[in-house]
Design a protein around this motif. Structure first.
Motif, PDB file in Angstrom:
ATOM      1  N   ALA A  80     -19.221  54.130   4.273  1.00 37.47           N
ATOM      2  CA  ALA A  80     -18.064  54.487   5.094  1.00 37.47           C
ATOM      3  C   ALA A  80     -16.806  54.574   4.229  1.00 37.47           C
ATOM      4  N   GLU A  81     -16.842  53.881   3.075  1.00 34.91           N
ATOM      5  CA  GLU A  81     -15.680  53.880   2.183  1.00 34.91           C
ATOM      6  C   GLU A  81     -15.538  55.229   1.485  1.00 34.91           C
ATOM      7  N   THR A  82     -14.310  55.532   1.141  1.00 32.94           N
ATOM      8  CA  THR A  82     -14.077  56.764   0.398  1.00 32.94           C
ATOM      9  C   THR A  82     -13.468  56.443  -0.962  1.00 32.94           C
ATOM     10  N   CYS A  83     -13.608  57.392  -1.869  1.00 37.81           N
ATOM     11  CA  CYS A  83     -13.084  57.223  -3.224  1.00 37.81           C
ATOM     12  C   CYS A  83     -11.563  57.100  -3.172  1.00 37.81           C
ATOM     13  N   PRO A  84     -11.021  56.061  -3.811  1.00 37.93           N
ATOM     14  CA  PRO A  84      -9.561  55.890  -3.803  1.00 37.93           C
ATOM     15  C   PRO A  84      -8.832  57.015  -4.542  1.00 37.93           C
TER      16      PRO A  84
ATOM     17  N   CYS B 182     -10.134  60.518  -4.932  1.00 38.69           N
ATOM     18  CA  CYS B 182     -10.255  61.872  -4.395  1.00 38.69           C
ATOM     19  C   CYS B 182     -10.608  61.903  -2.907  1.00 38.69           C
ATOM     20  N   GLY B 183     -10.957  60.745  -2.331  1.00 37.07           N
ATOM     21  CA  GLY B 183     -11.251  60.714  -0.902  1.00 37.07           C
ATOM     22  C   GLY B 183     -12.658  61.140  -0.519  1.00 37.07           C
ATOM     23  N   SER B 184     -13.503  61.392  -1.515  1.00 37.90           N
ATOM     24  CA  SER B 184     -14.896  61.735  -1.218  1.00 37.90           C
ATOM     25  C   SER B 184     -15.622  60.513  -0.684  1.00 37.90           C
ATOM     26  N   PRO B 185     -16.652  60.733   0.131  1.00 33.65           N
ATOM     27  CA  PRO B 185     -17.433  59.568   0.557  1.00 33.65           C
ATOM     28  C   PRO B 185     -18.111  58.943  -0.658  1.00 33.65           C
TER      29      PRO B 185
ATOM     30  N   TYR C 189     -14.522  51.564  -8.442  1.00 33.49           N
ATOM     31  CA  TYR C 189     -14.471  50.175  -8.030  1.00 33.49           C
ATOM     32  C   TYR C 189     -13.689  50.088  -6.741  1.00 33.49           C
ATOM     33  N   VAL C 190     -14.382  49.845  -5.657  1.00 32.19           N
ATOM     34  CA  VAL C 190     -13.715  49.798  -4.371  1.00 32.19           C
ATOM     35  C   VAL C 190     -13.453  48.365  -3.953  1.00 32.19           C
TER      36      VAL C 190
END
Ligand code: ZN
Length: 121
Positions: free
Chosen positions: A28-32, A34-37, A55-56
């Protein structure tokens, strides 16, 4: 939207399909960046289809194990940078202290490997 972005998106979609085929799961998280899943690999690593390893920081408790892996990955990355810098220093001037420090960072890398091998069993 430029052509470049269009290509990047196509590339990302292709990469996502590959990831899913390899058994990765979409988060459910997205890349900080680029916003990709983001995708969780079977190894537990979280990667962005565009940026690779990311690294999320997540509030999801299920991710706590992966956070540990994130710390290991970051440490591993840091160790590589340190060793690289120390090697550059070593190529200019050979001194025991630098060799000693490389050896210590290599120890850390070995420990990271050991932790990974231990936890994958
Ligand atoms: Zn990304």
């Amino acid at each position: 939207m430029s052509d470049k972005e269009e290509i990047d998106r196509e590339e990302a979609v292709k990469k996502m399909a590959e990831l899913l085929r390899s058994g990765a799961t979409m988060l459910a998280e997205t890349c900080p960046i680029c916003g990709s899943p983001l995708f969780k690999l079977r190894s537990g690593e979280i990667i962005c289809p565009i940026h690779g390893k990311v690294y999320v920081v997540s509030r999801d408790e299920d991710i706590s194990k992966i956070s540990a892996e994130n710390v290991l990955s970051r440490l591993e990355h840091l160790a590589s940078i340190k060793i690289d810098n120390l090697m550059k220093r070593l190529s200019i001037e050979e001194d025991i202290e630098t060799i000693e420090m490389i050896s210590r960072w290599l120890d850390i890398l070995l420990k990271i490997r050991a932790i990974r091998t231990g936890s994958s069993k």
